[in-house]
Design an enzyme around this catalytic site. Sequence first.
Site, short mmCIF file in Angstrom:
data_model
loop_
_atom_site.label_atom_id
_atom_site.label_comp_id
_atom_site.label_asym_id
_atom_site.label_seq_id
_atom_site.Cartn_x
_atom_site.Cartn_y
_atom_site.Cartn_z
N SER A 1 8.80 -10.11 0.23
CA SER A 1 7.69 -11.07 -0.26
C SER A 1 8.39 -12.15 -1.08
O SER A 1 9.39 -11.92 -1.67
CB SER A 1 6.70 -10.31 -1.03
OG SER A 1 5.88 -11.31 -1.84
N TYR B 1 5.81 -5.04 -8.37
CA TYR B 1 5.91 -5.31 -7.10
C TYR B 1 7.16 -6.29 -7.09
O TYR B 1 8.01 -6.11 -5.96
CB TYR B 1 4.66 -6.07 -6.73
CG TYR B 1 4.29 -6.50 -5.37
CD1 TYR B 1 4.64 -5.45 -4.18
CD2 TYR B 1 4.31 -7.79 -5.11
CE1 TYR B 1 4.51 -6.10 -2.94
CE2 TYR B 1 4.24 -8.38 -3.78
CZ TYR B 1 4.36 -7.53 -2.73
OH TYR B 1 3.92 -7.93 -1.35
N1 LIG Z 1 -0.58 -9.87 2.98
C1 LIG Z 1 0.36 -10.73 2.35
O1 LIG Z 1 -0.11 -11.74 1.92
C2 LIG Z 1 1.59 -10.62 2.05
C3 LIG Z 1 2.49 -11.23 1.17
C4 LIG Z 1 3.94 -11.30 1.10
C5 LIG Z 1 4.41 -9.85 1.58
N2 LIG Z 1 3.49 -9.05 2.31
C6 LIG Z 1 4.15 -7.65 2.68
O2 LIG Z 1 4.15 -7.41 3.99
C7 LIG Z 1 3.99 -6.35 4.25
C8 LIG Z 1 2.38 -5.96 5.29
O3 LIG Z 1 1.55 -6.32 4.30
P1 LIG Z 1 -0.11 -6.27 4.57
O4 LIG Z 1 -0.70 -7.04 3.78
O5 LIG Z 1 -0.08 -6.36 6.20
O6 LIG Z 1 -0.31 -4.70 4.36
P2 LIG Z 1 -1.39 -3.64 4.58
O7 LIG Z 1 -2.80 -4.66 5.02
O8 LIG Z 1 -1.88 -3.02 3.29
O9 LIG Z 1 -1.13 -2.87 5.55
C9 LIG Z 1 -0.17 -2.02 5.35
C10 LIG Z 1 0.24 -1.16 6.73
O10 LIG Z 1 1.15 0.19 6.28
C11 LIG Z 1 0.52 1.26 6.16
N3 LIG Z 1 1.06 2.06 5.09
C12 LIG Z 1 0.91 1.81 3.83
N4 LIG Z 1 1.61 2.64 2.84
C13 LIG Z 1 2.05 3.59 3.85
C14 LIG Z 1 2.98 4.68 3.64
N5 LIG Z 1 3.31 5.36 2.36
N6 LIG Z 1 3.41 5.49 4.84
C15 LIG Z 1 3.04 5.11 6.00
N7 LIG Z 1 2.27 3.90 6.24
C16 LIG Z 1 1.71 3.29 5.10
C17 LIG Z 1 -0.85 1.06 6.37
O11 LIG Z 1 -1.53 2.14 6.92
P3 LIG Z 1 -2.11 3.39 6.13
O12 LIG Z 1 -2.84 2.81 4.71
O13 LIG Z 1 -3.31 4.10 7.02
O14 LIG Z 1 -0.97 4.30 5.95
C18 LIG Z 1 -0.99 -0.32 6.92
O15 LIG Z 1 -0.85 -0.01 8.30
C19 LIG Z 1 4.32 -5.33 3.05
O16 LIG Z 1 5.36 -5.25 2.85
C20 LIG Z 1 3.61 -6.52 2.08
O17 LIG Z 1 4.16 -6.21 0.62
C21 LIG Z 1 2.35 -9.24 2.50
#
Ligand SMILES: NC(=O)c1ccc[n+]([C@@H]2O[C@H](COP(=O)([O-])OP(=O)(O)OC[C@H]3O[C@@H](n4cnc5c(N)ncnc54)[C@H](OP(=O)(O)O)[C@@H]3O)[C@@H](O)[C@H]2O)c1
Length: 257
Positions: free
Chosen positions: A144, A157
């Site tokens: 991130s 984080y």
């Molecule tokens: N969205 C943003 O603006 C943003 C910005 C910068 C970086 N990121 C990074 O990008 C990545 C994805 O973000 P996102 O916003 O798409 O996240 P999200 O919507 O929360 O989705 C996370 C995914 O990971 C799974 N997951 C979470 N914990 C898990 C675990 N312990 N074991 C197995 N599966 C797990 C969730 O499914 P379950 O809950 O069913 O397990 C879901 O499929 C993350 O690393 C986040 O930090 C996101």
Amino acid sequence: MNLNLKDKTVFVSGGTKGIGLAIVKGFLGEGCKVACIARNEDLIARIASELKQEYLEENLLCLKADATQEEELVSSLKKVTERFGTIDILVSNIGNGKSVPDPLPAKDQFRTVWETNFTSAENLVRVGMNYLTPKDSSILFISSIAGVEAIGAPTDYSVAKSALIALSKNLARKLAPNIRVNCIAPGNIFFPGGSWEEKVKQDPDRVNLIIQTTVPMKRFGTPEEIADAVLFLSSERATFITGSCLIVDGGQTVSLH
Ligand SMILES: NC(=O)c1ccc[n+]([C@@H]2O[C@H](COP(=O)([O-])OP(=O)(O)OC[C@H]3O[C@@H](n4cnc5c(N)ncnc54)[C@H](OP(=O)(O)O)[C@@H]3O)[C@@H](O)[C@H]2O)c1
């Protein structure tokens, strides 16, 4: 640009929502064999059945596993390689920026955030390395911009995401020339059900002000824009790129290196 990814075997952690789901769809669209894991069984079943309408069923395997539990990854990766063979592309996508604004979050809180954002990736690479194709394979971490700069994100984080970049850089130097290792640092990515949608619902004016004043592109990014970067970095179009952290943030970060 021909990415030439057809028939590559890909493993994506956290592939049922947002960025991870876009990555899964991106690789399926390129004709890859894609395995993904997440914890919520109902969502896994729903996403798998939706994906099978659009992509080849034989190219997809969705499994339930918690990536913070190493033994659950061992059993998933075994199943994946039994079905698809060794893994060419390993994508560690799991993470969650939800925490508290305290300068130094309490120990339990810090540990939970660390396990979700760092241990999940460490476990995946520790287990996944045993199943990687020995030559020309690739590992990619989703970090991130909170791991690149102190932009005001929760401290725990930011620390965990920064550690992921350090893990990626060290592995890149030590696993070259056979395995490339890179990172992507997304900025603010919006999708229905995502963390930014929740923030917009809570205080739309504040979020709009943040986006207009801190992001030169003056908008959110999309999961597909992150997936495109993942596909490129994982492909043979990027064979001289290892140890990099690609920032995809609409220009938000301000440091010069
Ligand atoms: N969205 C943003 O603006 C943003 C910005 C910068 C970086 N990121 C990074 O990008 C990545 C994805 O973000 P996102 O916003 O798409 O996240 P999200 O919507 O929360 O989705 C996370 C995914 O990971 C799974 N997951 C979470 N914990 C898990 C675990 N312990 N074991 C197995 N599966 C797990 C969730 O499914 P379950 O809950 O069913 O397990 C879901 O499929 C993350 O690393 C986040 O930090 C996101």
